[in-house]
Design an enzyme around this catalytic site. Structure first.
Site, PDB file in Angstrom:
ATOM      1  N   LEU A   7      62.614  16.931  46.842  1.00 16.88           N
ATOM      2  CA  LEU A   7      62.259  18.247  46.535  1.00 16.88           C
ATOM      3  C   LEU A   7      61.498  18.313  44.990  1.00 16.88           C
ATOM      4  O   LEU A   7      61.010  19.122  44.806  1.00 16.88           O
ATOM      5  CB  LEU A   7      63.737  19.120  46.131  1.00 16.88           C
ATOM      6  CG  LEU A   7      64.151  19.780  47.700  1.00 16.88           C
ATOM      7  CD1 LEU A   7      65.372  20.609  47.313  1.00 16.88           C
ATOM      8  CD2 LEU A   7      62.883  20.607  48.210  1.00 16.88           C
ATOM      9  N   MET A  54      68.652  23.981  42.906  1.00 17.67           N
ATOM     10  CA  MET A  54      68.180  23.227  43.931  1.00 17.67           C
ATOM     11  C   MET A  54      68.912  23.422  45.208  1.00 17.67           C
ATOM     12  O   MET A  54      70.214  23.490  45.302  1.00 17.67           O
ATOM     13  CB  MET A  54      68.340  21.596  43.583  1.00 17.67           C
ATOM     14  CG  MET A  54      67.436  20.756  44.385  1.00 17.67           C
ATOM     15  SD  MET A  54      67.847  19.289  43.824  1.00 17.67           S
ATOM     16  CE  MET A  54      66.554  18.881  42.560  1.00 17.67           C
ATOM     17  N   CYS A  55      68.099  23.827  46.196  1.00 18.52           N
ATOM     18  CA  CYS A  55      68.525  24.028  47.544  1.00 18.52           C
ATOM     19  C   CYS A  55      68.610  22.986  48.358  1.00 18.52           C
ATOM     20  O   CYS A  55      67.469  22.571  49.185  1.00 18.52           O
ATOM     21  CB  CYS A  55      68.058  25.458  48.088  1.00 18.52           C
ATOM     22  SG  CYS A  55      68.696  25.948  49.583  1.00 18.52           S
ATOM     23  N   LEU A  56      69.622  22.140  48.750  1.00 15.58           N
ATOM     24  CA  LEU A  56      69.401  21.091  49.773  1.00 15.58           C
ATOM     25  C   LEU A  56      70.134  21.573  51.030  1.00 15.58           C
ATOM     26  O   LEU A  56      71.646  21.929  50.987  1.00 15.58           O
ATOM     27  CB  LEU A  56      70.157  20.142  49.148  1.00 15.58           C
ATOM     28  CG  LEU A  56      69.535  19.254  48.049  1.00 15.58           C
ATOM     29  CD1 LEU A  56      70.304  18.011  47.755  1.00 15.58           C
ATOM     30  CD2 LEU A  56      68.105  18.716  48.233  1.00 15.58           C
TER      31      LEU A  56
END
Length: 65
Positions: free
Chosen positions: A27, A1-3
């Site tokens: 997301l 997961m890219c935050l």
């Protein structure tokens, strides 16, 4: 997961945990496959949603239950 808020140049110690969790939840509701860490999963999501959903269900049963 890219935050984005967790990236080194954006992260601030004053960021609240609730903000991070809200961003992660968003997301999950509305994925952004063009900014994915797992590019193969993102490609499958964009190009073969039925196969993506099938694989997601299999992995959920295998790893999360």
């Amino acid at each position: 997961m890219c935050l984005g808020m967790l990236k080194g140049d954006v992260w601030k110690p004053s960021s609240k945990l609730t903000s991070v969790l809200t961003a992660a939840q968003q997301l999950l509701v509305e994925p952004v496959p063009d900014d994915a860490v797992q590019t193969d999963a993102a490609d499958l999501y964009k190009n073969d949603r039925l196969q993506f959903d099938k694989r997601a269900k299999e992995w959920t049963k295998k790893y999360a239950i």
